[in-house]
Design a protein around this motif. Structure first.
Motif, PDB file in Angstrom:
ATOM      1  N   ARG A 183       8.764  16.936  11.678  1.00  0.00           N
ATOM      2  CA  ARG A 183       9.933  17.694  11.252  1.00  0.00           C
ATOM      3  C   ARG A 183       9.696  18.412   9.916  1.00  0.00           C
ATOM      4  NH1 ARG A 183      15.163  15.629  13.341  1.00  0.00           N
ATOM      5  NH2 ARG A 183      15.996  16.290  11.338  1.00  0.00           N
ATOM      6  N   GLY A 184       8.546  18.207   9.320  1.00  0.00           N
ATOM      7  CA  GLY A 184       8.241  18.840   8.038  1.00  0.00           C
ATOM      8  C   GLY A 184       8.954  18.195   6.856  1.00  0.00           C
ATOM      9  N   GLU A 185       9.455  16.956   7.043  1.00  0.00           N
ATOM     10  CA  GLU A 185      10.181  16.264   5.965  1.00  0.00           C
ATOM     11  C   GLU A 185       9.255  15.360   5.155  1.00  0.00           C
ATOM     12  OE1 GLU A 185      14.260  16.136   8.657  1.00  0.00           O
ATOM     13  OE2 GLU A 185      12.873  14.446   8.632  1.00  0.00           O
ATOM     14  N   PHE A 186       8.215  14.831   5.807  1.00  0.00           N
ATOM     15  CA  PHE A 186       7.253  13.948   5.132  1.00  0.00           C
ATOM     16  C   PHE A 186       5.906  14.652   5.000  1.00  0.00           C
ATOM     17  CE2 PHE A 186       9.593   9.979   6.890  1.00  0.00           C
ATOM     18  CZ  PHE A 186      10.366   9.872   5.747  1.00  0.00           C
ATOM     19  N   ARG A 187       5.158  14.297   3.976  1.00  0.00           N
ATOM     20  CA  ARG A 187       3.794  14.782   3.811  1.00  0.00           C
ATOM     21  C   ARG A 187       2.946  14.295   4.990  1.00  0.00           C
ATOM     22  NH1 ARG A 187       0.718  12.658   0.254  1.00  0.00           N
ATOM     23  NH2 ARG A 187       1.919  10.782  -0.144  1.00  0.00           N
ATOM     24  N   PRO A 188       1.807  14.965   5.266  1.00  0.00           N
ATOM     25  CA  PRO A 188       0.988  14.552   6.423  1.00  0.00           C
ATOM     26  C   PRO A 188       0.157  13.307   6.129  1.00  0.00           C
ATOM     27  CG  PRO A 188      -0.004  16.429   5.325  1.00  0.00           C
ATOM     28  CD  PRO A 188       1.303  16.179   4.616  1.00  0.00           C
ATOM     29  N   VAL A 189       0.833  12.186   5.915  1.00  0.00           N
ATOM     30  CA  VAL A 189       0.149  10.909   5.648  1.00  0.00           C
ATOM     31  C   VAL A 189      -0.324  10.293   6.968  1.00  0.00           C
ATOM     32  CG1 VAL A 189       1.459  10.393   3.541  1.00  0.00           C
ATOM     33  CG2 VAL A 189       2.369   9.701   5.777  1.00  0.00           C
ATOM     34  N   ASP A 190      -1.111   9.214   6.866  1.00  0.00           N
ATOM     35  CA  ASP A 190      -1.476   8.415   8.043  1.00  0.00           C
ATOM     36  C   ASP A 190      -0.267   7.523   8.359  1.00  0.00           C
ATOM     37  OD1 ASP A 190      -2.250   6.113   9.546  1.00  0.00           O
ATOM     38  OD2 ASP A 190      -4.346   6.455   9.012  1.00  0.00           O
ATOM     39  N   PRO A 191       0.416   7.749   9.503  1.00  0.00           N
ATOM     40  CA  PRO A 191       1.667   7.027   9.760  1.00  0.00           C
ATOM     41  C   PRO A 191       1.495   5.504   9.810  1.00  0.00           C
ATOM     42  CG  PRO A 191       1.427   8.860  11.294  1.00  0.00           C
ATOM     43  CD  PRO A 191       0.115   8.719  10.582  1.00  0.00           C
ATOM     44  N   ASP A 192       0.421   5.028  10.461  1.00  0.00           N
ATOM     45  CA  ASP A 192       0.243   3.577  10.594  1.00  0.00           C
ATOM     46  C   ASP A 192      -0.025   2.920   9.243  1.00  0.00           C
ATOM     47  OD1 ASP A 192       0.562   3.488  13.414  1.00  0.00           O
ATOM     48  OD2 ASP A 192      -1.436   4.354  13.617  1.00  0.00           O
ATOM     49  N   GLU A 193      -0.958   3.525   8.494  1.00  0.00           N
ATOM     50  CA  GLU A 193      -1.300   2.974   7.185  1.00  0.00           C
ATOM     51  C   GLU A 193      -0.077   3.005   6.258  1.00  0.00           C
ATOM     52  OE1 GLU A 193      -4.929   4.393   4.795  1.00  0.00           O
ATOM     53  OE2 GLU A 193      -3.183   5.002   3.609  1.00  0.00           O
ATOM     54  N   THR A 194       0.674   4.102   6.327  1.00  0.00           N
ATOM     55  CA  THR A 194       1.828   4.245   5.447  1.00  0.00           C
ATOM     56  C   THR A 194       2.952   3.279   5.834  1.00  0.00           C
ATOM     57  OG1 THR A 194       1.222   6.559   5.162  1.00  0.00           O
ATOM     58  CG2 THR A 194       3.431   5.924   4.451  1.00  0.00           C
ATOM     59  N   ALA A 195       3.101   3.037   7.132  1.00  0.00           N
ATOM     60  CA  ALA A 195       4.115   2.077   7.585  1.00  0.00           C
ATOM     61  C   ALA A 195       3.799   0.678   7.059  1.00  0.00           C
ATOM     62  CB  ALA A 195       4.179   2.077   9.111  1.00  0.00           C
ATOM     63  N   ARG A 196       2.517   0.300   7.136  1.00  0.00           N
ATOM     64  CA  ARG A 196       2.100  -1.011   6.596  1.00  0.00           C
ATOM     65  C   ARG A 196       2.322  -1.055   5.083  1.00  0.00           C
ATOM     66  NH1 ARG A 196       0.239  -5.522   9.889  1.00  0.00           N
ATOM     67  NH2 ARG A 196      -0.245  -4.593  11.891  1.00  0.00           N
ATOM     68  N   ALA A 197       2.000   0.042   4.414  1.00  0.00           N
ATOM     69  CA  ALA A 197       2.183   0.097   2.956  1.00  0.00           C
ATOM     70  C   ALA A 197       3.665  -0.021   2.596  1.00  0.00           C
ATOM     71  CB  ALA A 197       1.593   1.393   2.393  1.00  0.00           C
ATOM     72  N   LEU A 198       4.527   0.596   3.412  1.00  0.00           N
ATOM     73  CA  LEU A 198       5.971   0.501   3.185  1.00  0.00           C
ATOM     74  C   LEU A 198       6.442  -0.950   3.331  1.00  0.00           C
ATOM     75  CD1 LEU A 198       8.772   2.040   2.926  1.00  0.00           C
ATOM     76  CD2 LEU A 198       8.798   2.017   5.429  1.00  0.00           C
ATOM     77  N   LEU A 199       5.957  -1.636   4.366  1.00  0.00           N
ATOM     78  CA  LEU A 199       6.322  -3.051   4.550  1.00  0.00           C
ATOM     79  C   LEU A 199       5.778  -3.900   3.403  1.00  0.00           C
ATOM     80  CD1 LEU A 199       5.841  -3.483   8.404  1.00  0.00           C
ATOM     81  CD2 LEU A 199       7.986  -3.520   7.141  1.00  0.00           C
ATOM     82  N   ASP A 200       4.536  -3.630   2.983  1.00  0.00           N
ATOM     83  CA  ASP A 200       3.956  -4.373   1.857  1.00  0.00           C
ATOM     84  C   ASP A 200       4.745  -4.124   0.568  1.00  0.00           C
ATOM     85  OD1 ASP A 200       1.936  -5.669   3.187  1.00  0.00           O
ATOM     86  OD2 ASP A 200       0.376  -4.211   2.682  1.00  0.00           O
ATOM     87  N   ALA A 201       5.081  -2.860   0.326  1.00  0.00           N
ATOM     88  CA  ALA A 201       5.756  -2.496  -0.928  1.00  0.00           C
ATOM     89  C   ALA A 201       7.165  -3.093  -1.018  1.00  0.00           C
ATOM     90  CB  ALA A 201       5.821  -0.975  -1.077  1.00  0.00           C
ATOM     91  N   THR A 202       7.755  -3.413   0.132  1.00  0.00           N
ATOM     92  CA  THR A 202       9.114  -3.970   0.139  1.00  0.00           C
ATOM     93  C   THR A 202       9.113  -5.452   0.512  1.00  0.00           C
ATOM     94  OG1 THR A 202       9.358  -3.135   2.405  1.00  0.00           O
ATOM     95  CG2 THR A 202      10.249  -1.758   0.646  1.00  0.00           C
ATOM     96  N   THR A 203       7.947  -6.075   0.440  1.00  0.00           N
ATOM     97  CA  THR A 203       7.816  -7.468   0.897  1.00  0.00           C
ATOM     98  C   THR A 203       8.762  -8.424   0.169  1.00  0.00           C
ATOM     99  OG1 THR A 203       6.155  -9.075   1.614  1.00  0.00           O
ATOM    100  CG2 THR A 203       5.928  -8.270  -0.638  1.00  0.00           C
ATOM    101  N   ARG A 204       9.012  -8.133  -1.114  1.00  0.00           N
ATOM    102  CA  ARG A 204       9.901  -9.002  -1.892  1.00  0.00           C
ATOM    103  C   ARG A 204      11.305  -9.081  -1.290  1.00  0.00           C
ATOM    104  NH1 ARG A 204      12.587  -8.178  -7.722  1.00  0.00           N
ATOM    105  NH2 ARG A 204      13.517 -10.239  -7.717  1.00  0.00           N
ATOM    106  N   PHE A 205      11.677  -8.050  -0.522  1.00  0.00           N
ATOM    107  CA  PHE A 205      13.061  -7.952  -0.036  1.00  0.00           C
ATOM    108  C   PHE A 205      13.239  -8.391   1.417  1.00  0.00           C
ATOM    109  CE2 PHE A 205      11.996  -4.657  -3.163  1.00  0.00           C
ATOM    110  CZ  PHE A 205      12.721  -5.160  -4.231  1.00  0.00           C
ATOM    111  N   HIS A 206      12.116  -8.615   2.131  1.00  0.00           N
ATOM    112  CA  HIS A 206      12.283  -9.071   3.525  1.00  0.00           C
ATOM    113  C   HIS A 206      11.355 -10.213   3.916  1.00  0.00           C
ATOM    114  CE1 HIS A 206       8.685  -6.805   4.578  1.00  0.00           C
ATOM    115  NE2 HIS A 206       9.199  -5.719   4.035  1.00  0.00           N
ATOM    116  N   ASN A 207      10.383 -10.559   3.064  1.00  0.00           N
ATOM    117  CA  ASN A 207       9.472 -11.657   3.396  1.00  0.00           C
ATOM    118  C   ASN A 207      10.108 -12.985   2.975  1.00  0.00           C
ATOM    119  OD1 ASN A 207       7.395 -13.628   3.260  1.00  0.00           O
ATOM    120  ND2 ASN A 207       5.849 -12.040   3.032  1.00  0.00           N
TER     121      ASN A 207
END
Lengths: 195, 195
Positions: free
Chosen positions: A142-166
């Protein structure tokens, strides 16, 4: 016979969850669950090969209860950044709600089971990462996000928010500043994602 | 008398750390430490009012050993994004190195002490956040970082990387993918910070 016909996997898993909640993780075995259902343990063994099999199924069912409602958000319409935030909010809220009364005992029991079910957890995290990656991929299209690696970025998002859901951080979830901390991490992360 | 003159706070704290390492957190008390030093417990009490006082000082000294080398990086010259990465790398590396042999027992002992020293930990996290905020502030002044709130962003940075430096996750630090996960979170976060 009629009783055995009605003894579905689902009924056994419900009873197992109830046994867990009332008596703790040590008690999630076939005999206790059979007793709670008023059937022979042979009847339960027709559905679950062993205690380990039953415990694994209980963990899987609980984790599916977390990921199924999130899946619906992935399929929603509209801008990906807001959808990703709704998805993450739902993950954090679900994990948090599962630890409060009356499910506090159940949450503790599940944590103990999780520690012995490494594979089920990895499957769960993989499923969550795939869901987040789907939203990120859509946002790139949709042109809203930069062309990142979706899988790697999804894991990074989960890691970065681990304090709030782990669950390892569950004791911090009642801190007065926890919501503000979560929003600050989200702002930092989404700024890195958006164009 | 000469022996008493030489009995500094520092010598007592070194002995306490040694006692901790060899006998575990239950043993970090005044009598054991005095015995290890070959002095009376009265001599130790001249420096530390109570067992709690001694234990708190041991935790503070360990935490200062983590934060002091990081402080030097804050004062370095050059672009803030690279400096922030060096600082974060040093934090992650220090925490990780402290848990490997021969300090594994000591790390475990400190974790047990930390659980009873909430205030020392909050002071430590506050000190780390101030250091990161100083680099972020400098990066904003240099036009390298967006005009974010430095304090809030420093806390968010520590929260987002908690999996890689918080001892609650120490068991994950030997995972084969942990370095790649850390780099992915860093890329996501720094992308959100840089102009």
């Amino acid at each position: 016979m009629a009783e055995h016909d009605a003894l579905t996997r689902e009924r056994i898993l419900e009873a197992a969850e109830d046994v867990l909640r009332r008596f703790g993780p040590q008690k999630a075995n076939v005999v206790d669950v059979a007793r709670a259902l008023g059937v022979s343990h042979g009847s339960v063994y027709r559905h679950f090969a062993s205690k380990a099999d039953l415990r694994e199924a209980v963990v899987r069912r609980w984790l599916e209860g977390v990921s199924a409602p999130l899946k619906a958000i992935v399929a929603e319409e509209g801008p990906a950044p807001q959808r990703l935030k709704r998805w993450l909010d739902a993950l954090v809220t679900t994990k948090r709600s599962k630890r409060v009364s009356p499910d506090k005992e159940l949450f503790a029991a599940y944590r103990a089971l999780f520690d012995e079910s490494g594979i089920a957890i990895e499957t769960h995290v993989g499923e969550l990462a795939r869901q987040a990656a789907a939203i990120i991929e859509d946002g790139i299209a949709r042109g809203e996000f930069r062309p990142v690696d979706p899988d790697e970025t999804a894991r990074a998002l989960l890691d970065a928010t681990t304090r709030f859901h782990n669950p390892a951080h569950a004791e911090e979830w009642s801190d007065p500043g926890i919501d503000a901390s979560y929003e600050a991490v989200w702002r930092l992360v989404v700024a890195g994602l958006t164009v």
